[in-house]
Design an enzyme around this catalytic site. Structure first.
Site, PDB file in Angstrom:
ATOM      1  N   ARG A   1      49.593  28.359  48.642  1.00  0.00           N
ATOM      2  CA  ARG A   1      48.672  27.231  48.802  1.00  0.00           C
ATOM      3  C   ARG A   1      48.172  26.780  47.435  1.00  0.00           C
ATOM      4  O   ARG A   1      48.056  25.603  47.163  1.00  0.00           O
ATOM      5  CB  ARG A   1      47.510  27.643  49.708  1.00  0.00           C
ATOM      6  CG  ARG A   1      47.819  27.545  51.202  1.00  0.00           C
ATOM      7  CD  ARG A   1      48.993  28.431  51.644  1.00  0.00           C
ATOM      8  NE  ARG A   1      49.261  28.368  53.058  1.00  0.00           N
ATOM      9  CZ  ARG A   1      48.762  29.239  53.955  1.00  0.00           C
ATOM     10  NH1 ARG A   1      48.015  30.254  53.555  1.00  0.00           N
ATOM     11  NH2 ARG A   1      49.051  29.112  55.229  1.00  0.00           N
TER      12      ARG A   1
ATOM     13  N   ASP B   1      55.296  29.827  51.748  1.00  0.00           N
ATOM     14  CA  ASP B   1      54.572  29.296  52.912  1.00  0.00           C
ATOM     15  C   ASP B   1      54.910  27.816  53.042  1.00  0.00           C
ATOM     16  O   ASP B   1      55.677  27.283  52.237  1.00  0.00           O
ATOM     17  CB  ASP B   1      53.050  29.531  52.773  1.00  0.00           C
ATOM     18  CG  ASP B   1      52.398  29.794  54.128  1.00  0.00           C
ATOM     19  OD1 ASP B   1      52.538  28.948  55.011  1.00  0.00           O
ATOM     20  OD2 ASP B   1      51.764  30.865  54.288  1.00  0.00           O
TER      21      ASP B   1
ATOM     22  N   HIS C   1      55.808  29.342  59.039  1.00  0.00           N
ATOM     23  CA  HIS C   1      55.308  29.091  57.676  1.00  0.00           C
ATOM     24  C   HIS C   1      56.472  28.888  56.709  1.00  0.00           C
ATOM     25  O   HIS C   1      56.493  29.451  55.610  1.00  0.00           O
ATOM     26  CB  HIS C   1      54.419  30.256  57.215  1.00  0.00           C
ATOM     27  CG  HIS C   1      53.080  30.291  57.901  1.00  0.00           C
ATOM     28  ND1 HIS C   1      52.062  29.426  57.597  1.00  0.00           N
ATOM     29  CD2 HIS C   1      52.596  31.091  58.887  1.00  0.00           C
ATOM     30  CE1 HIS C   1      51.006  29.688  58.364  1.00  0.00           C
ATOM     31  NE2 HIS C   1      51.303  30.695  59.168  1.00  0.00           N
TER      32      HIS C   1
ATOM     33  N   GLU D   1      51.992  33.413  63.261  1.00  0.00           N
ATOM     34  CA  GLU D   1      51.779  32.012  63.599  1.00  0.00           C
ATOM     35  C   GLU D   1      53.079  31.213  63.640  1.00  0.00           C
ATOM     36  O   GLU D   1      53.254  30.253  62.895  1.00  0.00           O
ATOM     37  CB  GLU D   1      50.810  31.382  62.583  1.00  0.00           C
ATOM     38  CG  GLU D   1      49.461  32.075  62.574  1.00  0.00           C
ATOM     39  CD  GLU D   1      48.477  31.485  61.561  1.00  0.00           C
ATOM     40  OE1 GLU D   1      47.292  31.409  61.896  1.00  0.00           O
ATOM     41  OE2 GLU D   1      48.890  31.118  60.443  1.00  0.00           O
TER      42      GLU D   1
ATOM     43  N   TRP E   1      45.758  41.732  61.726  1.00  0.00           N
ATOM     44  CA  TRP E   1      44.832  40.752  61.121  1.00  0.00           C
ATOM     45  C   TRP E   1      43.977  40.032  62.144  1.00  0.00           C
ATOM     46  O   TRP E   1      42.845  39.684  61.871  1.00  0.00           O
ATOM     47  CB  TRP E   1      45.602  39.771  60.244  1.00  0.00           C
ATOM     48  CG  TRP E   1      46.395  38.720  60.953  1.00  0.00           C
ATOM     49  CD1 TRP E   1      47.632  38.857  61.505  1.00  0.00           C
ATOM     50  CD2 TRP E   1      46.014  37.359  61.188  1.00  0.00           C
ATOM     51  NE1 TRP E   1      48.048  37.684  62.064  1.00  0.00           N
ATOM     52  CE2 TRP E   1      47.077  36.726  61.882  1.00  0.00           C
ATOM     53  CE3 TRP E   1      44.892  36.587  60.875  1.00  0.00           C
ATOM     54  CZ2 TRP E   1      47.045  35.386  62.277  1.00  0.00           C
ATOM     55  CZ3 TRP E   1      44.863  35.253  61.262  1.00  0.00           C
ATOM     56  CH2 TRP E   1      45.920  34.664  61.956  1.00  0.00           C
TER      57      TRP E   1
ATOM     58  N   THR F   1      44.483  31.160  49.906  1.00  0.00           N
ATOM     59  CA  THR F   1      43.948  30.291  48.854  1.00  0.00           C
ATOM     60  C   THR F   1      43.938  28.796  49.203  1.00  0.00           C
ATOM     61  O   THR F   1      43.985  27.958  48.306  1.00  0.00           O
ATOM     62  CB  THR F   1      44.727  30.525  47.545  1.00  0.00           C
ATOM     63  OG1 THR F   1      46.117  30.253  47.782  1.00  0.00           O
ATOM     64  CG2 THR F   1      44.559  31.940  47.041  1.00  0.00           C
TER      65      THR F   1
END
Ligand code: TNX
Length: 542
Positions: A176, A205, A275, A339, A405, A482
């Protein structure tokens, strides 16, 4: 020497209040060691103190001499020698691999009138002993300029110390926002001070591919560049400023070697199957629709992912991983797994065909197929995979480790299935979360409220587990995503001092933890961080 046996620092604090307070400046060790005995008196390192090393630990001796040099101006000689306990005015580093009573990362430290005797069965243990020794020296030792008349007094002390967890991690997302090599080294140096040993480097990502892969040059030529970034105040709007960058293989080798000499394993993360938009922008044929795709200019979860139906996806990923394995000696490789929306797989005839051919019940099972296929490849290369807890959905790959997580449920489920687990729940370990309830004056941050005290309070072994199952919890990790962290100064502000609290969670025995003692000792640590120019966030009310 008058000595009192103290188990852990809680007792130490009790003794130090009042009569023993003169010692206080010298004993603010974080993470709290397992056993400490404090004596009366100090050994003073002088310009003629000898550093004597035994066994192959010259490097550790030189590391310590370097540590002392800038503030004192002393050029202490590092000499290979027999460990003559009677010799005086010396700092002895004794690497004794036959000492099976001293664990792999453990150390014994004795400071008395003759000087320092540090013993370990590995170089890592010696290194951690030296970090403790650094913290026993006055904070002025951190100065990068000579301080006239500096007193390098080390209190008489006996310490026996070993870590609680094998995986003591800190993560950094460089997709990021990317950070300079020099900053990555500083990040690693700070980790080493607090005996953290695993640097999880999130390299790819949706918003940027940051690792040079020789076989696929477009990954960096196209995938490392985005046309703009979200504005932090209004993330659904862009700033119209192109952003990009990546690490060359040479830079990566340099960082891995730098970390290695500080006993830090660099675990690279190559995100799949989700991602992945930055990679798809470079090689659109790896997506289900064939694109075109754009390196993403917004934060969040993108519905475009690697196509699970095409064999070329796996050829590509194995080629990429082959180069990754050349660069990273880590026994564990992070493959992401989080995700991954299943929309494109649902609509993709090749994915549906793959499900049919392999009798996969649904798209979660297809994700499990994906991860297991990659695991097979990595296992064949002698490496193990770790993935975010979504890899439990649809069935865990046979040898996978899990990073929990989304709370602790994933960690509990994986431990019950006898898979190794690193705990990293958002509730206690997400260092991108805000440090104040009132965000006025705070830099932009993501998610909930995670103060220092809450990080410190974390107990990584869930009560739900039996003691047998609890053994699968191999560690704990802080994550620094980030999206809202654009500069090194901001990264330090978010990571410190919370990463220090996490280091104590990872290293110290739970019975030795005390928030009051930690916060008190932290003051001296912060003085040190001031001297080395770390932009930490001042704890509330301090
Ligand atoms: C979730 S943690 C993500 C990241 C984000 C982070 C923000 C995880 C496996 N995925 O992609 O950056 O939240 O806190």
């Amino acid at each position: 020497m008058k000595a009192r046996t103290i188990t852990g620092c809680i007792f130490l604090l009790a003794l130090l209040s009042g009569h023993w307070s003169w010692l206080h400046a010298g004993i603010d060790i974080i993470p709290c060691p397992s056993q400490v005995q404090v004596g009366d008196g100090c050994f003073s390192v002088a310009s003629d103190t000898a550093i004597l090393v035994c066994g192959p630990c010259q490097e550790q001796g030189r590391y310590f001499a370097d540590m002392l040099r800038s503030a004192s101006g002393y050029e202490l000689a590092v000499t290979a020698a027999d460990m003559d306990q009677a010799a005086a005015n010396r700092i002895m580093l004794h690497l004794d691999s036959s000492r099976s009573d001293i664990g792999r990362e453990a150390y014994h430290l004795l400071v008395d009138s003759k000087g320092v005797m540090l013993t370990a069965s590995t170089n890592a243990g010696l290194f951690y002993g030296l970090q403790t020794l650094r913290q026993l020296l006055p904070p002025e030792i951190e100065s990068d300029k000579p301080i006239a008349g500096i007193k390098l007094d080390i209190p008489y002390i006996t310490i026996a110390d070993s870590p609680r967890f094998a995986w003591r991690g800190l993560h950094l997302d460089v997709s990021r926002h990317i950070f300079p090599v020099e900053f990555i080294k500083k990040y690693i140096d700070l980790m080493a001070r607090y005996k953290l040993n695993t640097f999880h480097w999130h390299l790819t990502d949706d918003q940027g591919w940051r690792i040079e892969i020789k076989k696929y040059p477009l990954l960096t030529a196209i995938g490392s560049q985005r046309s703009e970034s979200p504005l932090s105040a209004t993330p659904d709007k862009g700033d119209s400023i192109p952003y990009g960058g990546y690490y060359t293989q040479k830079e990566i080798q340099e960082i891995v070697a730098y970390a290695g000499s500080r006993f830090i394993t660099v675990v690279p993360e190559i995100e799949m199957p989700g991602h992945a938009v930055a990679a798809l922008a470079a090689y659109p044929e790896l997506g289900c629709t064939g694109g075109p795709y754009k390196v993403w200019t917004r934060w969040g979860v993108n519905s475009e992912v690697f196509c699970a139906g095409k064999d070329q996806t796996f050829t590509f990923l194995e080629d990429v991983l082959a180069e990754v394995l050349e660069l990273f000696p880590s026994p564990v490789i992070h493959i992401g797994g989080d995700e991954c929306p299943k929309d494109s797989w649902k609509k993709c005839p090749q994915c549906q065909q793959r499900m049919k051919d392999n009798a996969l019940a649904d798209e979660h099972a297809l994700q499990s197929y994906f991860i297991t296929r990659i695991e097979k490849y990595l296992n064949s290369q002698g490496r193990q995979i770790i993935g975010w807890d979504e890899i439990l959905e649809g069935g865990l790959a046979p040898n996978a480790m899990v990073m929990s997580w989304r709370g602790i449920a994933g960690g509990i489920a994986a431990a019950r299935q006898e898979h190794s687990v690193v705990m990293s729940p958002t509730s206690h370990c997400y260092l991108d979360y805000c440090q104040a309830r009132d965000r006025t004056g705070e830099p932009p941050c993501w998610g909930g409220y995670l103060p220092l005290e809450q990080v410190y309070s974390y107990e990584p072994v869930p009560q739900e587990l039996t003691s047998e199952q609890a053994r699968w919890i191999i560690g704990v990790q802080g994550n620094l995503w980030t999206e809202f962290i654009a500069t090194p100064a901001q990264a330090e502000y978010m990571a410190y001092p919370r990463a220090i609290a996490l280091a104590e969670v990872a290293w110290s025995k739970p019975e030795h933890k005390s928030l009051a003692r930690f916060l008190d000792s932290l003051k001296m640590q912060l003085k040190r961080l001031d001297m080395i120019g770390v932009n930490y966030r001042k704890p509330e009310g301090k």
